[in-house]
Design a protein around this motif. Structure first.
Motif, short mmCIF file in Angstrom:
data_model
loop_
_atom_site.label_atom_id
_atom_site.label_comp_id
_atom_site.label_asym_id
_atom_site.label_seq_id
_atom_site.Cartn_x
_atom_site.Cartn_y
_atom_site.Cartn_z
N ALA A 174 -38.42 81.35 -112.88
CA ALA A 174 -38.16 82.16 -111.70
C ALA A 174 -36.99 83.12 -111.95
O ALA A 174 -35.91 82.70 -112.34
CB ALA A 174 -37.86 81.27 -110.49
N GLY A 175 -37.25 84.42 -111.77
CA GLY A 175 -36.21 85.42 -111.93
C GLY A 175 -35.94 85.82 -113.37
O GLY A 175 -35.02 86.59 -113.64
N LYS A 176 -36.73 85.30 -114.33
CA LYS A 176 -36.50 85.60 -115.75
C LYS A 176 -37.81 86.06 -116.40
O LYS A 176 -38.37 85.39 -117.26
CB LYS A 176 -35.93 84.38 -116.48
N PHE A 177 -38.29 87.22 -115.97
CA PHE A 177 -39.56 87.76 -116.46
C PHE A 177 -39.56 87.91 -117.97
O PHE A 177 -40.57 87.64 -118.63
CB PHE A 177 -39.81 89.12 -115.79
N ALA A 178 -38.45 88.35 -118.56
CA ALA A 178 -38.40 88.61 -120.00
C ALA A 178 -38.57 87.34 -120.83
O ALA A 178 -38.89 87.41 -122.02
CB ALA A 178 -37.09 89.30 -120.36
N ASP A 179 -38.36 86.18 -120.22
CA ASP A 179 -38.51 84.92 -120.94
C ASP A 179 -39.91 84.32 -120.78
O ASP A 179 -40.14 83.18 -121.19
CB ASP A 179 -37.48 83.90 -120.42
N GLY A 180 -40.82 85.11 -120.22
CA GLY A 180 -42.15 84.59 -119.93
C GLY A 180 -43.09 84.62 -121.11
O GLY A 180 -42.78 85.11 -122.20
N ARG A 181 -44.27 84.04 -120.88
CA ARG A 181 -45.33 84.00 -121.88
C ARG A 181 -46.65 84.24 -121.15
O ARG A 181 -46.85 83.77 -120.02
CB ARG A 181 -45.34 82.65 -122.59
N GLY A 182 -47.51 85.03 -121.79
CA GLY A 182 -48.75 85.36 -121.10
C GLY A 182 -49.80 85.91 -122.02
O GLY A 182 -49.58 86.12 -123.22
N GLU A 183 -50.98 86.15 -121.43
CA GLU A 183 -52.10 86.68 -122.19
C GLU A 183 -52.88 87.66 -121.33
O GLU A 183 -53.15 87.42 -120.15
CB GLU A 183 -53.03 85.55 -122.63
N LEU A 184 -53.24 88.80 -121.94
CA LEU A 184 -54.16 89.76 -121.35
C LEU A 184 -55.46 89.66 -122.13
O LEU A 184 -55.49 89.91 -123.34
CB LEU A 184 -53.59 91.18 -121.45
N PHE A 185 -56.53 89.28 -121.44
CA PHE A 185 -57.83 89.13 -122.09
C PHE A 185 -58.74 90.25 -121.61
O PHE A 185 -59.01 90.39 -120.41
CB PHE A 185 -58.46 87.77 -121.75
N LEU A 186 -59.23 91.08 -122.53
CA LEU A 186 -60.09 92.21 -122.22
C LEU A 186 -61.55 91.83 -122.44
O LEU A 186 -61.89 91.20 -123.44
CB LEU A 186 -59.73 93.41 -123.09
N GLY A 187 -62.41 92.23 -121.51
CA GLY A 187 -63.81 91.84 -121.58
C GLY A 187 -64.07 90.61 -120.73
O GLY A 187 -63.20 90.15 -119.98
#
Length: 223
Positions: A145-158
């Motif tokens: 919370a409040g620390k976007f730069a410390d996040g982890r994620g995935e963008l899946f296309l298709g």
């Protein structure tokens, strides 16, 4: 919210409920109902509302100063569930009235529809976000919370689902039938100026895309 009207009832066992609620939100009329769905000792309140908001008003409210390739009036259906650690926010929209200024197949005209959903938890040590954009893209992200730069994620296309990875940063996966680099470079220059990517570029840690036909610098490569 302003000009709030409706019939409200609070049950200590089940939670808050309300019917035929009317209000003004971001200068637009909003209608809502509130449902008490809890049980003794575990009150649960679910708020279901519908309205619309101009993209400009939304970005101003979010303090977004970076130009975005999105404009128009956004219709939405919002659902907030208040249930302790399981509290969550869900927003659905068909994006009718919204122009998305991106190359095909991701762009759309204002009169087109594209079912889109946004999901986010409201409690816990980290925020977990999920976004679905028709059958074109899915996004999953988690950050303290409040620390976007410390996040982890995935963008899946298709077609396929995005999964929150274990490693910090953003990874891009999926497939595209074709990709022309030139329109994307033009979009980057239009909206990002001399710093295309910005903080997103710093967050990106891997790209794994299957591309059927790639066009760059006047050359086309078929898989």
């Amino acid at each position: 919210l302003t000009q709030l009207k409706g019939n409200f009832r609070f049950d200590y066992a089940k939670g808050l409920s309300g019917k035929n609620i009317k209000a003004m939100a971001f200068d637009k009329p909003l209608s809502a109902d509130i449902f008490a769905e809890g049980k003794p000792g575990a009150p649960v309140t679910r708020i279901a509302a519908s309205s619309q908001i101009t993209i400009k008003r939304l970005t101003d409210w979010l303090n977004v100063t970076q130009p975005l390739p999105v404009s128009g009036d956004l219709p939405y259906q919002l659902q907030v569930t208040l249930s302790g650690a399981d509290s969550q926010l869900l927003i659905n929209s068909n994006l009718k009235g919204v122009t998305v200024d991106l190359p095909a197949p991701f762009g759309k005209a204002a009169d087109e529809t594209r079912d889109t959903d946004f999901r986010m938890n409201l409690q816990g040590p980290e925020r977990r976000v999920g976004v679905g954009y028709g059958n074109l893209a899915n996004f999953a992200f988690a950050a303290p919370a409040g620390k976007f730069a410390d996040g982890r994620g995935e963008l899946f296309l298709g077609q396929g689902g995005a999964i929150v990875p274990d490693a910090k940063g953003l990874r891009v996966r999926g497939s595209l039938s074709e990709l022309d680099i030139a329109p994307w470079q033009a979009i980057a220059e239009r909206y990002a100026g001399n710093d295309p990517g910005g903080s997103a570029k710093q967050l990106l840690n891997s790209v794994d895309l299957q591309i059927g036909k790639l066009t760059a610098m006047g050359t086309t490569l078929d898989q």
